[in-house]
Design a protein around this motif. Structure first.
Motif, PDB file in Angstrom:
ATOM      1  N   CYS A  51      85.160 -52.370  32.068  1.00 17.98           N
ATOM      2  CA  CYS A  51      85.099 -52.210  33.532  1.00 17.98           C
ATOM      3  C   CYS A  51      85.556 -50.836  33.998  1.00 17.98           C
ATOM      4  CB  CYS A  51      85.895 -53.302  34.244  1.00 17.98           C
ATOM      5  SG  CYS A  51      85.649 -54.953  33.573  1.00 17.98           S
ATOM      6  N   ALA A  61      83.955 -54.039  41.390  1.00 18.49           N
ATOM      7  CA  ALA A  61      84.356 -55.449  41.335  1.00 18.49           C
ATOM      8  C   ALA A  61      85.667 -55.633  40.590  1.00 18.49           C
ATOM      9  CB  ALA A  61      83.254 -56.277  40.658  1.00 18.49           C
ATOM     10  N   PHE A  62      86.165 -54.574  39.964  1.00 17.37           N
ATOM     11  CA  PHE A  62      87.377 -54.690  39.144  1.00 17.37           C
ATOM     12  C   PHE A  62      88.607 -54.405  39.996  1.00 17.37           C
ATOM     13  CE2 PHE A  62      90.523 -52.879  36.157  1.00 17.37           C
ATOM     14  CZ  PHE A  62      90.629 -53.948  35.280  1.00 17.37           C
ATOM     15  N   PRO A  74      77.394 -51.616  34.390  1.00 19.23           N
ATOM     16  CA  PRO A  74      76.583 -52.831  34.284  1.00 19.23           C
ATOM     17  C   PRO A  74      75.378 -52.821  35.228  1.00 19.23           C
ATOM     18  CG  PRO A  74      78.629 -53.296  35.446  1.00 19.23           C
ATOM     19  CD  PRO A  74      78.739 -51.900  34.910  1.00 19.23           C
ATOM     20  N   CYS A 118      88.249 -59.254  37.119  1.00 22.45           N
ATOM     21  CA  CYS A 118      86.979 -59.064  37.805  1.00 22.45           C
ATOM     22  C   CYS A 118      86.977 -59.989  39.025  1.00 22.45           C
ATOM     23  CB  CYS A 118      85.828 -59.430  36.867  1.00 22.45           C
ATOM     24  SG  CYS A 118      84.223 -59.495  37.685  1.00 22.45           S
ATOM     25  N   ILE A 134      84.493 -60.952  40.699  1.00 20.44           N
ATOM     26  CA  ILE A 134      83.302 -61.821  40.745  1.00 20.44           C
ATOM     27  C   ILE A 134      83.064 -62.438  39.365  1.00 20.44           C
ATOM     28  CG2 ILE A 134      82.209 -60.616  42.681  1.00 20.44           C
ATOM     29  CD1 ILE A 134      80.411 -59.208  40.532  1.00 20.44           C
ATOM     30  N   CYS A 184      84.460 -50.083  37.945  1.00 24.04           N
ATOM     31  CA  CYS A 184      83.489 -50.935  38.624  1.00 24.04           C
ATOM     32  C   CYS A 184      84.158 -51.395  39.924  1.00 24.04           C
ATOM     33  CB  CYS A 184      83.162 -52.135  37.737  1.00 24.04           C
ATOM     34  SG  CYS A 184      82.153 -53.383  38.581  1.00 24.04           S
ATOM     35  N   ARG A 222      79.621 -62.942  37.361  1.00 22.56           N
ATOM     36  CA  ARG A 222      79.368 -61.599  36.824  1.00 22.56           C
ATOM     37  C   ARG A 222      77.980 -61.575  36.180  1.00 22.56           C
ATOM     38  NH1 ARG A 222      81.680 -64.687  33.273  1.00 22.56           N
ATOM     39  NH2 ARG A 222      81.768 -64.293  31.022  1.00 22.56           N
ATOM     40  N   PRO A 223      77.372 -60.387  36.149  1.00 21.83           N
ATOM     41  CA  PRO A 223      75.987 -60.321  35.666  1.00 21.83           C
ATOM     42  C   PRO A 223      75.870 -60.572  34.161  1.00 21.83           C
ATOM     43  CG  PRO A 223      76.854 -58.132  36.039  1.00 21.83           C
ATOM     44  CD  PRO A 223      77.890 -59.085  36.571  1.00 21.83           C
ATOM     45  N   PHE A 274      72.721 -54.979  37.359  1.00 20.67           N
ATOM     46  CA  PHE A 274      72.631 -56.237  38.101  1.00 20.67           C
ATOM     47  C   PHE A 274      71.164 -56.493  38.469  1.00 20.67           C
ATOM     48  CE2 PHE A 274      77.040 -57.323  39.698  1.00 20.67           C
ATOM     49  CZ  PHE A 274      77.726 -56.323  39.011  1.00 20.67           C
TER      50      PHE A 274
HETATM   51  S1  SF4 Z   1      81.184 -56.973  37.276  1.00 15.23           S
HETATM   52 FE1  SF4 Z   1      83.231 -57.645  36.651  1.00 15.23          FE
HETATM   53  S2  SF4 Z   1      83.110 -57.852  34.404  1.00 15.23           S
HETATM   54 FE2  SF4 Z   1      81.374 -56.579  35.062  1.00 15.23          FE
HETATM   55  S3  SF4 Z   1      82.081 -54.422  34.885  1.00 15.23           S
HETATM   56 FE3  SF4 Z   1      82.443 -55.124  37.023  1.00 15.23          FE
HETATM   57  S4  SF4 Z   1      84.577 -55.864  37.020  1.00 15.23           S
HETATM   58 FE4  SF4 Z   1      83.902 -55.762  34.874  1.00 15.23          FE
END
Ligand code: SF4
Length: 207
Positions: free
Chosen positions: A26, A80-81, A37, A88, A90, A78, A94-95, A39
């Motif tokens: 992440c 989302a982190f 990542p 995380c 989400i 990321c 997560r994707p 999506f």
């Molecule tokens: S979506 Fe979640 S698991 Fe994926 S890179 Fe971002 S923080 Fe990490």
């Protein structure tokens, strides 16, 4: 809303407690890292519904997430982190790209076949790995490493899932889920059906 690509089957190979202590996933050294990542359209919609800014995704039909500067250190995160909780935000949705890790879906070095491998940059898997052939000298060749049986069995389950009709159809719509070749990834399986599906749709698209 149904997911285009559902959660992959089988156990998580890295225990959660280990992930929470690790500082690899992440985070990204560069803003344009190819490892950010990817999506899909549905995954973007779910991430946005759960609080991730829609501006984090340059293409809402499918794209790599835009990372943000780490608030306290060098590098990028990321969005989302959560760097405080190391979680995380989400995680449950997560994707697929994140679900797969520390396995990786990529083109082989010749860009001829899609393969599934494991990433030697994952400290936990690297610690579990054993040398198939005793090392000569000090150099550590990733290709000389192999994983314990339980990990290999999970890799087999993931490979079978990725070659299922459902996953093939979804992956053909999102070929950027297949990354370019990464020399740190040890190849475990060649995915012939997925290779054929991407080639028949004349897709050689990479990140
Ligand atoms: S979506 Fe979640 S698991 Fe994926 S890179 Fe971002 S923080 Fe990490």
């Amino acid at each position: 809303m149904p997911q285009v690509i559902p959660i992959i089957p089988g156990p998580q190979v890295v225990p959660s407690a280990v992930c929470f202590r690790c500082d690899v996933c992440c985070r990204f050294p560069e803003q344009d890292s190819i490892l950010r990542p990817y999506f899909t359209e549905n995954e973007i919609r779910q991430a946005v519904t759960h609080g991730i800014s829609s501006s984090s995704f340059p293409d809402h039909l499918g794209s790599q997430i835009e990372v943000v500067p780490h608030p306290n250190e060098e590098g990028f995160l990321c969005p989302a982190f959560d760097p405080v909780t190391q979680h995380c935000r989400i995680y449950e949705m997560r994707p697929l790209d994140c679900q797969l890790y520390p396995f990786a879906l990529m083109w082989n070095a010749q860009h001829e076949r899609v393969v599934l491998g494991w990433d030697t940059l994952c400290p936990f898997l690297f610690e579990q790995a054993v040398e198939e052939v005793p090392l000569r000298g000090d150099s550590l060749e990733p290709s000389a490493l192999t994983l314990p049986k339980a990990f290999m069995e999970q890799a087999q389950r993931v490979a079978i899932y990725l070659e299922s009709d459902h996953a093939l159809n979804a992956l053909a719509l999102h070929p950027r889920l297949v990354t370019p070749f990464q020399p740190e990834v040890v190849v475990l399986h060649t995915l012939d059906r997925l290779t054929a599906a991407l080639r028949s749709s004349n897709v050689h698209d990479t990140r």
